[in-house]
Design a protein around this motif. Structure first.
Motif, mmCIF file in Angstrom:
data_model
loop_
_atom_site.group_PDB
_atom_site.id
_atom_site.type_symbol
_atom_site.label_atom_id
_atom_site.label_comp_id
_atom_site.label_asym_id
_atom_site.label_seq_id
_atom_site.Cartn_x
_atom_site.Cartn_y
_atom_site.Cartn_z
ATOM 1 N N THR A 60 0.774 -1.270 -0.091
ATOM 2 C CA THR A 60 -0.134 -0.008 0.124
ATOM 3 C C THR A 60 0.783 1.298 -0.109
ATOM 4 O O THR A 60 0.738 2.287 -0.758
ATOM 5 C CB THR A 60 -0.909 -0.051 1.061
ATOM 6 O OG1 THR A 60 -1.878 -1.027 1.143
ATOM 7 C CG2 THR A 60 -1.863 1.317 1.198
ATOM 8 N N LEU A 61 2.067 1.066 0.923
ATOM 9 C CA LEU A 61 2.779 2.447 1.044
ATOM 10 C C LEU A 61 3.615 2.604 -0.382
ATOM 11 O O LEU A 61 3.424 3.791 -0.905
ATOM 12 C CB LEU A 61 3.919 2.096 1.810
ATOM 13 C CG LEU A 61 4.720 3.253 2.267
ATOM 14 C CD1 LEU A 61 4.031 4.317 2.988
ATOM 15 C CD2 LEU A 61 6.023 2.761 3.297
ATOM 16 N N PHE A 64 0.861 3.873 -3.184
ATOM 17 C CA PHE A 64 0.300 5.392 -3.045
ATOM 18 C C PHE A 64 1.519 6.292 -3.038
ATOM 19 O O PHE A 64 1.292 7.371 -3.605
ATOM 20 C CB PHE A 64 -0.603 5.737 -1.752
ATOM 21 C CG PHE A 64 -1.845 4.977 -2.107
ATOM 22 C CD1 PHE A 64 -2.898 5.544 -2.775
ATOM 23 C CD2 PHE A 64 -2.082 3.681 -1.229
ATOM 24 C CE1 PHE A 64 -4.176 5.013 -2.650
ATOM 25 C CE2 PHE A 64 -3.287 3.224 -1.400
ATOM 26 C CZ PHE A 64 -4.563 3.789 -1.983
ATOM 27 N N TRP A 65 2.666 6.055 -2.655
ATOM 28 C CA TRP A 65 3.691 7.218 -2.367
ATOM 29 C C TRP A 65 5.011 6.435 -2.921
ATOM 30 O O TRP A 65 5.896 7.408 -2.786
ATOM 31 C CB TRP A 65 3.773 7.259 -0.961
ATOM 32 C CG TRP A 65 2.545 7.946 -0.362
ATOM 33 C CD1 TRP A 65 2.405 9.196 -0.596
ATOM 34 C CD2 TRP A 65 1.545 7.336 0.487
ATOM 35 N NE1 TRP A 65 1.007 9.350 0.192
ATOM 36 C CE2 TRP A 65 0.748 8.200 0.880
ATOM 37 C CE3 TRP A 65 1.437 6.013 1.200
ATOM 38 C CZ2 TRP A 65 -0.381 8.085 1.614
ATOM 39 C CZ3 TRP A 65 0.477 5.589 1.906
ATOM 40 C CH2 TRP A 65 -0.652 6.846 2.163
ATOM 41 N N GLY A 66 5.014 5.297 -3.430
ATOM 42 C CA GLY A 66 6.283 5.174 -4.300
ATOM 43 C C GLY A 66 7.285 4.142 -3.320
ATOM 44 O O GLY A 66 6.987 3.871 -2.178
ATOM 45 N N LYS A 68 10.223 5.418 -2.268
ATOM 46 C CA LYS A 68 11.092 6.296 -1.401
ATOM 47 C C LYS A 68 10.692 6.238 0.108
ATOM 48 O O LYS A 68 11.681 6.140 1.311
ATOM 49 C CB LYS A 68 11.151 7.795 -1.746
ATOM 50 C CG LYS A 68 12.017 8.075 -2.961
ATOM 51 C CD LYS A 68 11.949 9.523 -3.299
ATOM 52 C CE LYS A 68 12.960 9.606 -4.589
ATOM 53 N NZ LYS A 68 12.893 11.052 -5.044
ATOM 54 N N PRO A 69 9.343 6.204 0.472
ATOM 55 C CA PRO A 69 9.004 6.099 1.789
ATOM 56 C C PRO A 69 9.319 4.819 2.490
ATOM 57 O O PRO A 69 9.852 4.725 3.886
ATOM 58 C CB PRO A 69 7.533 6.337 1.978
ATOM 59 C CG PRO A 69 7.224 7.020 0.746
ATOM 60 C CD PRO A 69 8.129 6.762 -0.203
#
Length: 131
Positions: A60-61, A64-66, A68-69
């Protein structure tokens, strides 16, 4: 034996500045994986549930955010649990000074910054000294 105490193999291999630096950087992985090699337990229902949830959250991470996180979280683990002064408690709590005591507690002011992690369960018992 407390699984947080480094194994005889680790003590034998980690003997100079370079190997100690590598060991400290990756110490959380040694800390987490040591029980799998020394006292393995069969995986149960909750371990599979945990694995599924962790994979789902990571996916999920990334969705939605690629990447890098996720990279940030992994690198934070290396920094916070490895070559960092506050991570020294992993070593200090499990450094064997006496053969009948595996762990120690820390009662100093750094407990205010680490949510009292220094108040460690002190394991006293017979340590096998056979190699």
């Amino acid at each position: 034996m407390d699984m947080d105490v480094p194994s005889h193999t680790e003590a034998y291999l980690v003997t100079n500045v370079v190997t100690k630096a590598v060991w400290v950087i990756f110490q959380l992985f040694f800390y987490a994986l040591r029980p799998l090699f020394h006292k393995p337990k069969p995986s149960g229902y909750w371990e599979f549930i945990n694995l599924f949830i962790q994979i789902a959250l990571d996916a999920t991470l990334i969705y939605f955010w690629g990447w890098k996180p996720l990279a940030y979280l992994i690198l934070s683990t290396f920094v916070g649990g490895g070559m960092h002064p506050m991570a020294g408690h992993f070593i200090a709590e499990h450094y064997v000074f006496k053969l009948d005591q595996e762990t120690y507690s820390y009662y100093g002011p750094l407990n205010l910054l680490t949510w009292s992690v220094g108040y460690h369960n002190v394991h006293i018992g017979k340590i096998l000294t056979e190699r």
